[in-house]
Design an enzyme around this catalytic site. Structure first.
Site: not given
Ligand code: MUC
Ligand code: MG
Length: 412
Positions: A39, A184, A186, A215, A241, A268, A292, A346
């Site tokens: 991941h 979402k 990354k 994000d 994000e 976040d 969170k 999520e």
């Molecule tokens: C984050 O920074 O959002 C949330 C989903 C994911 O894949 O990582 C987390 C942390």
């Molecule tokens: Mg995040």
């Protein structure tokens, strides 16, 4: 030492005398659970999650559970599984041993007195307190958190394999299974131009069948955001994000002001405390808060941040730190008590892990997560699976973060 947790039967007798609510014992451990695939974040890649699991016993025999998961050791924020365990064992558990478990707010205040920061660690103990008291009452935890308003939430999945084609195949599978149609992505590890190209490829593959957010996990500076956020919106991204560093509120605000109605800016890493929330709201620096439980320091503190959002007309999003079904269910309970000004959630962590630590995960139906009932958080921890992943038993080393993109850490 094997700790055999006796979970109170669903219909535990309601003990009315105060002594029965006394916190008798708290036990914490790190569990290491591999992920189904790497991941990848802007700051590095993980191949396992290492949540800290707290068990808390009351004099009436009830046992409550809590969880605090962070990501890639101390590479998402300052806390790591090892610091979380240390803070719980040496400061937080001793601070409440023998106290009346029902006095949640007093315990949260006590945690702050004996231990600055360490919100993730605090959240795990507060969670276990609430689970234990709710189980003692045979009630769902949401009854202790203001009452349920929302029954289900759209459930996002994070595409983070690092490969566009693999991400598309994963998204296809999730849509076919009617689990996710909110993705979402990354970004932030590639060059901004390569990230825009990746997002464009995914958008083309989704072909309007799903929504897409990104994000950046703080990876861009203000100038990069100014130059590339419009291109992400052009590619079809509807929410961005944490595009910039958590301290760079001016750039976050500029992004929120400049994108207007084209896309939402979500904070976040910047929004942890209610004070952070008030600062962001008073500067109109974002449109949405990612909530969170870990980063706010527990379920009660999550409601405080959500209250600032509601007062300021800022939306909320049910965030995750990739917890197992235990922490995910606890988060679902507090999310179920909040306003309907949300962007979904999520809580997909359990599906990213090769196995779970509960007997029955929460239900996902027609692209939505059904928010659970009780007793407690409504999940039953499977002691055998917990033991199987217990670090102390496996002698596993802490999760390592691939610093490939960031360059190997300087030799010490
Ligand atoms: C984050 O920074 O959002 C949330 C989903 C994911 O894949 O990582 C987390 C942390
Ligand atoms: Mg995040």
């Amino acid at each position: 030492m094997t700790s055999v947790a006796t979970q109170a039967p669903a219909q535990a007798p309601i003990m009315l005398d105060d002594a029965s609510w006394r916190i008798e014992r708290i036990h914490a451990r790190i569990v290491d659970i591999p992920t189904i695939r790497p991941h990848k974040f802007s700051f590095g890649a993980i191949s396992r999650q290492s949540p800290v699991i707290v068990q808390l016993w009351l004099a009436n025999g009830a046992c409550g559970y809590g969880e605090a998961a962070t990501i890639g050791g101390p590479s998402w924020n300052e806390e790591s599984p090892e610091t979380i365990l240390h803070a719980i064992q040496n400061y937080l558990a001793p601070a409440v041993a023998g106290a009346d478990a029902r006095r949640f707010a007093a315990h949260v205040q006590r945690f702050d007195a004996v231990c600055k920061g360490n919100a993730f660690a605090k959240s795990a103990v507060e969670m276990a307190l609430i689970d234990a008291v709710a189980r003692s009452l045979g009630a769902p935890a949401w009854q202790l958190l203001g009452g349920k308003r929302i029954e289900r939430l759209p459930l996002a999945w994070t595409l983070a394999s690092g490969d566009s084609q693999r991400d598309l195949e994963e998204a296809e599978k999730m849509m076919q299974a009617r689990r996710h149609r909110l993705f979402k992505l990354k970004i932030g590890a590639r060059s901004p131009a390569d990230d825009v190209a990746h997002v464009t490829r995914i958008a083309r593959g989704l072909d309007g069948r799903a929504s897409m957010t990104v994000d950046v996990n703080q990876a861009w500076d203000g100038n990069t955001a100014r130059q590339f956020l419009p291109q992400l919106v052009e590619a079809g991204v509807t929410l961005i994000e944490q595009p910039v560093a958590k301290w760079d509120v001016q750039s976050l605000r500029e992004a929120a002001q400049s994108l207007g109605s084209a896309a939402l800016i979500m904070a976040d890493e910047t929004v942890c405390s209610a004070q952070d929330a008030f600062m962001l709201a008073s500067q109109r620096a974002c449109h949405v808060f990612s909530l969170k439980v870990a980063k706010h320091g527990g379920l009660l503190r999550t409601r405080e941040v959500a209250a600032v959002a509601q007062a300021a007309g800022i939306g909320w999003y049910g965030g995750t730190m990739l917890e197992t079904s235990l922490g995910s269910a606890a988060s679902a309970h507090v999310f179920s008590t909040l306003s309907d000004q949300h962007q979904g959630c999520e809580l997909f962590g359990p599906q990213l892990l090769v196995d779970d630590i509960v007997e029955q995960p929460m239900t996902v139906r027609d692209f939505e997560l059904e928010l659970p009932d009780g007793p407690g958080f409504g999940v039953v921890v499977d002691e055998k699976r917990l033991d199987r992943f217990d670090r102390a038993r496996q002698g596993l080393t802490p999760a390592t973060v691939d610093f490939g993109r960031l360059g190997a850490p300087a030799a010490t």
